[in-house]
Design a protein around this motif. Structure first.
Motif, PDB file in Angstrom:
ATOM      1  N   SER A   1      -3.394   6.663   2.297  1.00  0.00           N
ATOM      2  CA  SER A   1      -1.959   5.868   1.324  1.00  0.00           C
ATOM      3  C   SER A   1      -1.733   6.068   0.686  1.00  0.00           C
ATOM      4  CB  SER A   1      -2.234   4.277   1.850  1.00  0.00           C
ATOM      5  OG  SER A   1      -3.587   4.380   1.349  1.00  0.00           O
ATOM      6  N   ASP A   2      -2.368   7.574   0.006  1.00  0.00           N
ATOM      7  CA  ASP A   2      -1.938   8.249  -1.342  1.00  0.00           C
ATOM      8  C   ASP A   2      -2.594   7.111  -2.311  1.00  0.00           C
ATOM      9  OD1 ASP A   2      -1.024  10.364  -2.825  1.00  0.00           O
ATOM     10  OD2 ASP A   2       0.991   9.591  -2.918  1.00  0.00           O
ATOM     11  N   GLY A   3      -2.916   6.028  -2.321  1.00  0.00           N
ATOM     12  CA  GLY A   3      -3.029   5.552  -3.623  1.00  0.00           C
ATOM     13  C   GLY A   3      -2.413   4.400  -3.369  1.00  0.00           C
ATOM     14  N   ALA A   4      -1.502   4.462  -2.699  1.00  0.00           N
ATOM     15  CA  ALA A   4      -0.044   2.548  -3.068  1.00  0.00           C
ATOM     16  C   ALA A   4      -1.300   1.983  -2.930  1.00  0.00           C
ATOM     17  CB  ALA A   4       0.688   3.023  -1.120  1.00  0.00           C
ATOM     18  N   ASP A   5      -0.493   0.837  -3.484  1.00  0.00           N
ATOM     19  CA  ASP A   5      -0.646  -0.903  -3.001  1.00  0.00           C
ATOM     20  C   ASP A   5      -0.621  -1.269  -1.444  1.00  0.00           C
ATOM     21  OD1 ASP A   5      -0.347  -1.238  -5.887  1.00  0.00           O
ATOM     22  OD2 ASP A   5       1.400  -1.930  -6.146  1.00  0.00           O
ATOM     23  N   LEU A   6      -1.341  -1.401  -0.963  1.00  0.00           N
ATOM     24  CA  LEU A   6      -1.151  -2.183   0.424  1.00  0.00           C
ATOM     25  C   LEU A   6      -1.015  -3.514   0.264  1.00  0.00           C
ATOM     26  CD1 LEU A   6      -5.119  -0.874   1.754  1.00  0.00           C
ATOM     27  CD2 LEU A   6      -2.922   0.928   1.443  1.00  0.00           C
TER      28      LEU A   6
ATOM     29  N   VAL B   1       6.425 -10.369  -1.942  1.00  0.00           N
ATOM     30  CA  VAL B   1       5.614  -9.246  -2.323  1.00  0.00           C
ATOM     31  C   VAL B   1       6.087  -8.150  -2.750  1.00  0.00           C
ATOM     32  CG1 VAL B   1       3.928  -9.576  -0.048  1.00  0.00           C
ATOM     33  CG2 VAL B   1       5.467  -7.899   0.467  1.00  0.00           C
ATOM     34  N   GLY B   2       6.962  -7.770  -3.346  1.00  0.00           N
ATOM     35  CA  GLY B   2       7.640  -7.145  -4.631  1.00  0.00           C
ATOM     36  C   GLY B   2       8.450  -6.041  -3.426  1.00  0.00           C
ATOM     37  N   LEU B   3       9.270  -6.184  -1.917  1.00  0.00           N
ATOM     38  CA  LEU B   3       9.720  -5.231  -1.665  1.00  0.00           C
ATOM     39  C   LEU B   3      11.169  -5.711  -1.458  1.00  0.00           C
ATOM     40  CD1 LEU B   3       7.787  -5.330   1.260  1.00  0.00           C
ATOM     41  CD2 LEU B   3       7.903  -3.218   0.235  1.00  0.00           C
ATOM     42  N   GLU B   4      11.446  -6.339  -2.676  1.00  0.00           N
ATOM     43  CA  GLU B   4      12.803  -6.446  -2.601  1.00  0.00           C
ATOM     44  C   GLU B   4      13.837  -4.828  -3.445  1.00  0.00           C
ATOM     45  OE1 GLU B   4      15.929  -6.941  -5.576  1.00  0.00           O
ATOM     46  OE2 GLU B   4      14.350  -6.670  -6.119  1.00  0.00           O
ATOM     47  N   PRO B   5      14.789  -4.792  -2.868  1.00  0.00           N
ATOM     48  CA  PRO B   5      15.028  -3.089  -3.284  1.00  0.00           C
ATOM     49  C   PRO B   5      15.122  -3.568  -5.311  1.00  0.00           C
ATOM     50  CG  PRO B   5      16.511  -4.145  -2.357  1.00  0.00           C
ATOM     51  CD  PRO B   5      15.793  -5.189  -2.099  1.00  0.00           C
ATOM     52  N   TYR B   6      15.876  -3.745  -5.384  1.00  0.00           N
ATOM     53  CA  TYR B   6      15.578  -3.622  -7.354  1.00  0.00           C
ATOM     54  C   TYR B   6      13.854  -3.239  -7.874  1.00  0.00           C
ATOM     55  CZ  TYR B   6      16.385  -4.787 -12.496  1.00  0.00           C
ATOM     56  OH  TYR B   6      15.992  -4.351 -13.554  1.00  0.00           O
ATOM     57  N   ALA B   7      13.220  -4.194  -7.530  1.00  0.00           N
ATOM     58  CA  ALA B   7      11.947  -4.113  -7.555  1.00  0.00           C
ATOM     59  C   ALA B   7      11.279  -2.692  -6.995  1.00  0.00           C
ATOM     60  CB  ALA B   7      11.016  -5.622  -6.990  1.00  0.00           C
ATOM     61  N   LEU B   8      11.145  -2.536  -5.985  1.00  0.00           N
ATOM     62  CA  LEU B   8      11.048  -1.432  -5.186  1.00  0.00           C
ATOM     63  C   LEU B   8      11.163  -0.083  -5.878  1.00  0.00           C
ATOM     64  CD1 LEU B   8      11.195  -1.471  -1.751  1.00  0.00           C
ATOM     65  CD2 LEU B   8       9.093  -1.032  -2.589  1.00  0.00           C
ATOM     66  N   ALA B   9      12.639   0.358  -6.431  1.00  0.00           N
ATOM     67  CA  ALA B   9      12.963   1.165  -7.145  1.00  0.00           C
ATOM     68  C   ALA B   9      12.640   1.786  -8.541  1.00  0.00           C
ATOM     69  CB  ALA B   9      14.923   1.245  -7.265  1.00  0.00           C
ATOM     70  N   ARG B  10      11.930   0.627  -8.559  1.00  0.00           N
ATOM     71  CA  ARG B  10      11.388   0.613 -10.611  1.00  0.00           C
ATOM     72  C   ARG B  10       9.345   0.206 -10.579  1.00  0.00           C
ATOM     73  NH1 ARG B  10      16.088  -0.765 -10.198  1.00  0.00           N
ATOM     74  NH2 ARG B  10      17.770  -0.402 -11.744  1.00  0.00           N
ATOM     75  N   ARG B  11       9.031   0.708  -9.388  1.00  0.00           N
ATOM     76  CA  ARG B  11       8.160  -0.051  -9.259  1.00  0.00           C
ATOM     77  C   ARG B  11       7.232   1.629  -9.461  1.00  0.00           C
ATOM     78  NH1 ARG B  11       4.188  -0.877  -5.789  1.00  0.00           N
ATOM     79  NH2 ARG B  11       4.790  -2.795  -5.531  1.00  0.00           N
ATOM     80  N   LYS B  12       6.118   1.840  -9.905  1.00  0.00           N
ATOM     81  CA  LYS B  12       5.257   2.953 -10.463  1.00  0.00           C
ATOM     82  C   LYS B  12       4.743   3.236  -9.285  1.00  0.00           C
ATOM     83  CE  LYS B  12       5.031   1.939 -15.469  1.00  0.00           C
ATOM     84  NZ  LYS B  12       4.650   2.061 -17.194  1.00  0.00           N
ATOM     85  N   ARG B  13       3.825   2.430  -8.844  1.00  0.00           N
ATOM     86  CA  ARG B  13       2.988   2.695  -7.747  1.00  0.00           C
ATOM     87  C   ARG B  13       3.766   2.851  -6.416  1.00  0.00           C
ATOM     88  NH1 ARG B  13      -2.563   2.900  -7.801  1.00  0.00           N
ATOM     89  NH2 ARG B  13      -3.131   1.404  -9.933  1.00  0.00           N
ATOM     90  N   PRO B  14       3.774   3.209  -5.502  1.00  0.00           N
ATOM     91  CA  PRO B  14       3.825   3.478  -4.031  1.00  0.00           C
ATOM     92  C   PRO B  14       3.595   1.850  -3.291  1.00  0.00           C
ATOM     93  CG  PRO B  14       2.608   5.034  -3.724  1.00  0.00           C
ATOM     94  CD  PRO B  14       2.748   5.011  -5.893  1.00  0.00           C
ATOM     95  N   ILE B  15       4.007   1.671  -2.373  1.00  0.00           N
ATOM     96  CA  ILE B  15       3.725   0.189  -1.291  1.00  0.00           C
ATOM     97  C   ILE B  15       3.770   0.428  -0.086  1.00  0.00           C
ATOM     98  CG2 ILE B  15       5.854  -0.871  -1.213  1.00  0.00           C
ATOM     99  CD1 ILE B  15       4.494  -3.475  -1.872  1.00  0.00           C
ATOM    100  N   ALA B  16       2.297   0.396   0.866  1.00  0.00           N
ATOM    101  CA  ALA B  16       2.110   0.962   2.283  1.00  0.00           C
ATOM    102  C   ALA B  16       2.041  -0.144   2.629  1.00  0.00           C
ATOM    103  CB  ALA B  16       1.003   1.986   2.241  1.00  0.00           C
TER     104      ALA B  16
END
Length: 319
Positions: A58-63, A118-133
């Motif tokens: 998962s490349d160190g992503a938030d799970l 859980v952080g999957l809102e488009p605005y938040a996704l575009a600006r998060r530093k860590r990927p999410i899986a």
């Protein structure tokens, strides 16, 4: 979204670990399950192995665990990473989204509220530093397809940059292990899952699990929470409190896997199995391994190892 709507009503689930800085709930002595030999102990080696692969791939992503099928993996990780130095997140998205044919417009909006929580809102996704899986058991990929379709529509409506967001998204499918052959078709190759090709290579990956363990986790394991389909998304929180007849057994298994994650031998096994994966060369994967290795002694007052002798089993077998 406003603070008032950030967390829509969702099934209550007891907190069993201090991961993330919270305090675990005090459950006291749980009633003994009716089954004198619950299947939690035989599952542990397989669950540990597949969890290590999920961490490595998962490349160190938030799970973010979709649905309830992999609640035991969530519990194992919250125990293993409790009081560790890992600064990632372990999230649960306990909704059932296997079919959206009959969703009302209100259900579609409520689904977006669950995604945002859980952080999957488009605005938040575009600006998060860590990927999410996203992590879930997968047979045909329908739940992933529905989630991704609704998310893609939301991204388009919000005019957030898809070129940025696509690099932040990952999907990990835990599949039922079968014989590998050139003719084996994987769920990503189904024409209904052509959305997979909109993501970078390697952002949709699979981890196989023994078919009996997969079937148990996906279909047969008692869960703390009942299924949460769209017609229950507007229920009052009091209605969503677990009251079904298998709550005691489900909680016993959840606590077993949380305690197992705290055990040094299990964490060492997670590290050993992660190190066998090609992705272990990555910096983020090594950071997780370091966090597992240097995890502080539990300060929750619940430092007991699983009742089944986990340390002895990993020293003598499963190597």
């Amino acid at each position: 979204m406003t603070a008032e709507t950030a967390t829509p009503p969702r099934p209550y689930r007891w907190s069993l670990s201090a991961f993330g800085g919270g305090r675990p709930d005090q459950l006291g002595t749980l009633p003994a399950p009716r089954d004198e030999n619950p299947p939690a102990e035989p599952l542990l080696p397989e669950l540990t192995a597949v969890t290590a692969k999920v961490l490595a791939r998962s490349d160190g992503a938030d799970l973010c665990f979709l649905g309830r099928s992999l609640d035991s993996m969530f519990d194992l990780l919250t125990g293993a990473l409790e009081h560790s130095g890992w600064d990632g997140q372990l999230l649960r998205l306990p909704v059932s989204c296997t079919a959206d044919d009959h969703w009302s417009p209100a259900a579609g909006r409520r689904f977006r509220e669950h995604l945002a929580a859980v952080g999957l809102e488009p605005y938040a996704l575009a600006r998060r530093k860590r990927p999410i899986a996203l992590v879930d058991v997968v047979a045909w990929g329908r739940s992933y397809g529905i989630l991704h379709r609704h998310l893609a529509t939301w991204i388009e409506e919000s005019r957030e940059p898809w070129a940025v967001i696509r690099r932040k998204l990952r999907y990990v499918g835990v599949t039922s292990r079968c014989r590998s052959s050139p003719n084996t078709r994987r769920w990503q190759q189904d024409p209904d899952n052509d959305w997979v090709r909109t993501l970078p290579a390697g952002h949709v990956t699979n981890v196989s699990l023994d078919h009996r363990v997969w079937a148990y986790l996906a279909n047969d394991q008692p869960k703390v929470n009942e299924s949460f389909p769209h017609w229950n998304w507007f229920d009052a929180p009091s209605i969503l409190t677990p009251r079904h007849h298998q709550v005691a057994r489900a909680l016993a298994e959840a606590r077993y896997f949380t305690e197992a994650g705290r055990d040094t031998a299990v964490r060492e096994e997670l590290i050993r199995l992660m190190a066998r994966e090609p992705g272990f060369a990555g910096r983020e994967q090594r950071r997780i391994a370091l966090a597992l290795r240097t995890r502080a002694t539990s300060r929750t007052g619940s430092g007991n190892r699983p009742r089944t002798g986990t340390r002895a089993r990993y020293k003598t077998g499963n190597r």
